[in-house]
Design a protein around this motif. Structure first.
Motif, PDB file in Angstrom:
ATOM      1  N   GLY A  42       0.224   4.955  11.641  1.00  0.00           N
ATOM      2  CA  GLY A  42      -1.118   5.207  11.142  1.00  0.00           C
ATOM      3  C   GLY A  42      -1.760   3.974  10.548  1.00  0.00           C
ATOM      4  O   GLY A  42      -1.124   2.929  10.374  1.00  0.00           O
ATOM      5  N   VAL A  43      -3.019   4.100  10.200  1.00  0.00           N
ATOM      6  CA  VAL A  43      -3.789   2.968   9.711  1.00  0.00           C
ATOM      7  C   VAL A  43      -3.277   2.465   8.365  1.00  0.00           C
ATOM      8  O   VAL A  43      -3.465   1.293   8.004  1.00  0.00           O
ATOM      9  CB  VAL A  43      -5.284   3.352   9.620  1.00  0.00           C
ATOM     10  CG1 VAL A  43      -5.519   4.382   8.511  1.00  0.00           C
ATOM     11  CG2 VAL A  43      -6.142   2.100   9.406  1.00  0.00           C
ATOM     12  N   GLU A  44      -2.579   3.318   7.588  1.00  0.00           N
ATOM     13  CA  GLU A  44      -2.044   2.912   6.287  1.00  0.00           C
ATOM     14  C   GLU A  44      -0.653   2.295   6.384  1.00  0.00           C
ATOM     15  O   GLU A  44      -0.130   1.775   5.401  1.00  0.00           O
ATOM     16  CB  GLU A  44      -1.999   4.122   5.336  1.00  0.00           C
ATOM     17  CG  GLU A  44      -3.356   4.718   5.009  1.00  0.00           C
ATOM     18  CD  GLU A  44      -4.247   3.729   4.280  1.00  0.00           C
ATOM     19  OE1 GLU A  44      -3.732   2.951   3.452  1.00  0.00           O
ATOM     20  OE2 GLU A  44      -5.468   3.718   4.555  1.00  0.00           O
ATOM     21  N   ASP A  45      -0.043   2.369   7.554  1.00  0.00           N
ATOM     22  CA  ASP A  45       1.325   1.879   7.733  1.00  0.00           C
ATOM     23  C   ASP A  45       1.356   0.367   7.955  1.00  0.00           C
ATOM     24  O   ASP A  45       0.353  -0.238   8.343  1.00  0.00           O
ATOM     25  CB  ASP A  45       1.999   2.582   8.909  1.00  0.00           C
ATOM     26  CG  ASP A  45       2.074   4.095   8.718  1.00  0.00           C
ATOM     27  OD1 ASP A  45       2.126   4.524   7.554  1.00  0.00           O
ATOM     28  OD2 ASP A  45       2.060   4.829   9.729  1.00  0.00           O
ATOM     29  N   PRO A  71      -2.992   1.422  15.018  1.00  0.00           N
ATOM     30  CA  PRO A  71      -3.857   0.826  13.995  1.00  0.00           C
ATOM     31  C   PRO A  71      -3.112   0.296  12.762  1.00  0.00           C
ATOM     32  O   PRO A  71      -3.735  -0.108  11.787  1.00  0.00           O
ATOM     33  CB  PRO A  71      -4.753   2.006  13.592  1.00  0.00           C
ATOM     34  CG  PRO A  71      -3.849   3.185  13.728  1.00  0.00           C
ATOM     35  CD  PRO A  71      -2.988   2.905  14.929  1.00  0.00           C
ATOM     36  N   ALA A  72      -1.773   0.297  12.788  1.00  0.00           N
ATOM     37  CA  ALA A  72      -1.007  -0.200  11.639  1.00  0.00           C
ATOM     38  C   ALA A  72      -1.221  -1.698  11.457  1.00  0.00           C
ATOM     39  O   ALA A  72      -1.566  -2.418  12.391  1.00  0.00           O
ATOM     40  CB  ALA A  72       0.470   0.092  11.849  1.00  0.00           C
ATOM     41  N   GLY A 125       0.807  -1.212   0.000  1.00  0.00           N
ATOM     42  CA  GLY A 125       0.000   0.000   0.000  1.00  0.00           C
ATOM     43  C   GLY A 125       0.841   1.263   0.000  1.00  0.00           C
ATOM     44  O   GLY A 125       2.051   1.249  -0.249  1.00  0.00           O
ATOM     45  N   SER A 126       0.195   2.378   0.321  1.00  0.00           N
ATOM     46  CA  SER A 126       0.847   3.688   0.216  1.00  0.00           C
ATOM     47  C   SER A 126       1.446   4.182   1.525  1.00  0.00           C
ATOM     48  O   SER A 126       2.151   5.190   1.559  1.00  0.00           O
ATOM     49  CB  SER A 126      -0.167   4.728  -0.280  1.00  0.00           C
ATOM     50  OG  SER A 126      -1.277   4.793   0.616  1.00  0.00           O
ATOM     51  N   GLY A 127       1.176   3.493   2.627  1.00  0.00           N
ATOM     52  CA  GLY A 127       1.682   3.947   3.926  1.00  0.00           C
ATOM     53  C   GLY A 127       3.154   3.654   4.120  1.00  0.00           C
ATOM     54  O   GLY A 127       3.831   3.070   3.263  1.00  0.00           O
ATOM     55  N   LYS A 128       3.666   4.042   5.267  1.00  0.00           N
ATOM     56  CA  LYS A 128       5.071   3.807   5.588  1.00  0.00           C
ATOM     57  C   LYS A 128       5.284   2.335   5.953  1.00  0.00           C
ATOM     58  O   LYS A 128       4.393   1.680   6.488  1.00  0.00           O
ATOM     59  CB  LYS A 128       5.507   4.704   6.749  1.00  0.00           C
ATOM     60  CG  LYS A 128       5.505   6.187   6.387  1.00  0.00           C
ATOM     61  CD  LYS A 128       5.931   7.039   7.570  1.00  0.00           C
ATOM     62  CE  LYS A 128       5.939   8.516   7.195  1.00  0.00           C
ATOM     63  NZ  LYS A 128       6.356   9.376   8.342  1.00  0.00           N
ATOM     64  N   ASN A 156      -5.481  -6.979  12.849  1.00  0.00           N
ATOM     65  CA  ASN A 156      -4.510  -6.216  12.051  1.00  0.00           C
ATOM     66  C   ASN A 156      -3.303  -7.044  11.629  1.00  0.00           C
ATOM     67  O   ASN A 156      -2.302  -6.505  11.159  1.00  0.00           O
ATOM     68  CB  ASN A 156      -4.019  -4.992  12.839  1.00  0.00           C
ATOM     69  CG  ASN A 156      -3.274  -5.362  14.105  1.00  0.00           C
ATOM     70  OD1 ASN A 156      -3.625  -6.327  14.772  1.00  0.00           O
ATOM     71  ND2 ASN A 156      -2.257  -4.584  14.445  1.00  0.00           N
ATOM     72  N   VAL A 157      -3.379  -8.378  11.768  1.00  0.00           N
ATOM     73  CA  VAL A 157      -2.208  -9.230  11.520  1.00  0.00           C
ATOM     74  C   VAL A 157      -2.466 -10.240  10.409  1.00  0.00           C
ATOM     75  O   VAL A 157      -3.527 -10.869  10.352  1.00  0.00           O
ATOM     76  CB  VAL A 157      -1.808  -9.980  12.806  1.00  0.00           C
ATOM     77  CG1 VAL A 157      -0.597 -10.882  12.536  1.00  0.00           C
ATOM     78  CG2 VAL A 157      -1.493  -9.007  13.929  1.00  0.00           C
ATOM     79  N   GLU A 158      -1.468 -10.399   9.518  1.00  0.00           N
ATOM     80  CA  GLU A 158      -1.436 -11.489   8.543  1.00  0.00           C
ATOM     81  C   GLU A 158      -0.140 -12.255   8.766  1.00  0.00           C
ATOM     82  O   GLU A 158       0.922 -11.658   8.919  1.00  0.00           O
ATOM     83  CB  GLU A 158      -1.481 -10.951   7.109  1.00  0.00           C
ATOM     84  CG  GLU A 158      -1.431 -12.038   6.054  1.00  0.00           C
ATOM     85  CD  GLU A 158      -1.413 -11.489   4.637  1.00  0.00           C
ATOM     86  OE1 GLU A 158      -1.151 -12.275   3.706  1.00  0.00           O
ATOM     87  OE2 GLU A 158      -1.643 -10.277   4.470  1.00  0.00           O
ATOM     88  N   THR A 159      -0.218 -13.583   8.769  1.00  0.00           N
ATOM     89  CA  THR A 159       0.935 -14.407   9.134  1.00  0.00           C
ATOM     90  C   THR A 159       1.241 -15.435   8.056  1.00  0.00           C
ATOM     91  O   THR A 159       0.343 -16.055   7.487  1.00  0.00           O
ATOM     92  CB  THR A 159       0.665 -15.143  10.463  1.00  0.00           C
ATOM     93  OG1 THR A 159       0.349 -14.195  11.472  1.00  0.00           O
ATOM     94  CG2 THR A 159       1.876 -15.954  10.889  1.00  0.00           C
TER      95      THR A 159
END
Length: 411
Positions: free
Chosen positions: A110-113, A175-176, A34-37, A238-241
């Motif tokens: 942030g939510v996009e990070d 929320p990252a 995505g576009s976040g950090k 908020n997690v993918e493993t």
């Protein structure tokens, strides 16, 4: 090649095939964050190698990162990533300071990070912010190591005494998003137990933690007992493993090398879980049963054994396994047993494991070394050193449990 040369070749090549570089690359290449950090946090005995691969792939897309690994495991600087070395198997001041640095890094995202979390075995000690005093944490860890508790039992207790274990690190990242890439060092790959599951919902319960404390008669303060009664996160949105490697891969790699060397390989198990001495005696018993076979055979057992401390000597579980086997294979022709930790370390020693063959006991007898008394003193390192049976690899950069191999060579 001699049997020892074949054993060294099997160790070298099977470990090479489970190094994390390619596995991490598969997990990261072509992935859209995505576009976040984007931040990288690598924790465990294999953290340096995993972090280096991530830095190479992500390049400028990565904002910054932190790597925490065992002493002696940092092999150089990594672009954009700060590297820390810390205590293992008991956390120390450097463990706590490095963990604080990680929490500062992810504290205001942030939510996009996204946090790319690279996790390998050893993280339970290396990644820690204790909820009890550091002295008490060290004491509890020592008690768990000494009583023979397995890694799942240890982590069930330790995660409740921590601000980052049992899914609590992932909560700190909110929320990252957290993309967790795991090199498994626990049998069966229970994701909530690897390094005590910093970014995975915890399946263990308070009741189980209290049962373990009772089972091993752990000496605990009232505060610690209270923490064992406090539940851990049971869901994390908020997690993918993804799991990148495990002892199953290590056993298959060892079998492939054995086959190339002319052996008929048999993987007995990838879930070996017993006393090291008993595993060594079991492999010796198999060796005796197949001495009359006319073909070269290799029997492979992957997993993680345990050692009960009855003495004050120097050694590790793989060295104890090999030395225990030496008794049973004494006098057997062209027969050897060896066992290694895939991370290149075995207990508090510089050896990865141990090797013995049909001559080992005779050599030790001539040197005045009694195998039974040596095992009672947990002094396998010195005995194997005298017999030329230490396996020394140095830090390997991976950590997917141990592998033990019985070779029976026939011409």
């Amino acid at each position: 090649m001699t049997l020892r040369e074949e054993a060294d070749a099997i160790v070298r090549e099977s470990i090479r095939q489970v190094l994390p570089d390619e596995a991490v690359a598969r997990a990261l290449q072509g992935r859209d964050f995505g576009s976040g950090k984007l931040y990288v946090v690598a924790v465990g005995k294999a953290a340096w190698q995993m972090a280096r691969t991530a830095s190479d792939i992500l390049g400028r897309r990565m904002e910054s990162g932190i790597c925490i690994t065992k002493y002696g495991h940092v092999k150089g600087e990594i672009g954009g990533i700060r590297c820390f070395e810390a205590g293992h198997p008991v956390p120390d001041e450097n463990s706590f300071q490095a963990t604080e640095e990680v929490l500062r890094l992810v504290g205001n995202l942030g939510v996009e990070d996204t946090v790319v979390f690279l996790l390998s075995g050893g993280g339970s000690a290396l990644f820690e912010k204790p909820l009890v005093s550091r002295k008490e944490l060290a004491d509890i860890t020592d008690q768990l190591l000494a009583c023979g508790a397995d890694i799942v039992e240890m982590n069930t207790v330790r995660k409740r005494l921590s601000a980052v274990k049992g899914g609590r690190f992932a909560e700190n990242c909110r929320p990252a998003k957290v993309y967790s890439v795991i090199l498994s060092d626990i049998l069966g790959d229970p994701l909530d137990m690897i390094a005590s599951g910093p970014a995975y919902p915890d399946s263990s319960t308070c009741a189980q933690a209290l049962t373990i404390a009772s089972k091993y008669s752990l000496e605990l303060s009232e505060k610690t007992i209270g923490l064992l009664n406090r539940e851990t996160p049971k869901s994390l949105s908020n997690v993918e493993t993804v799991v990148t490697g495990s002892v199953k891969n290590l056993c298959r790699a060892a079998a492939a090398v054995c086959k190339e060397l002319g052996y008929e390989p048999h993987i007995l198990t990838d879930r070996l879980d017993c006393q090291a001495r008993e595993a060594g005696r079991f492999l010796a018993a198999i060796a005796k049963s197949h001495q009359a076979d006319r073909k070269s055979l290799a029997y492979i057992a992957g997993g993680e054994t345990v050692v009960f401390l009855t003495g004050k000597g120097k050694g590790g579980r793989n060295q104890e396994l090999a030395l225990a086997a030496a008794e049973g294979i004494c006098g057997l022709e062209d027969t050897a047993v060896f066992s290694v930790g895939s991370d290149g370390t075995d207990g508090p020693t510089d050896a990865a494991g141990g090797y013995c063959d049909g001559r080992t006991k005779q050599i030790l007898n001539r040197l005045g070394v009694d195998i039974y008394r040596t095992l009672q003193e947990n002094d396998s390192y010195e005995a194997l050193r005298k017999a030329g049976g230490l396996i020394l690899t140095g830090a390997t950069g991976t950590n997917v449990n141990d592998v033990a191999v019985l070779l029976i060579r026939r011409h």
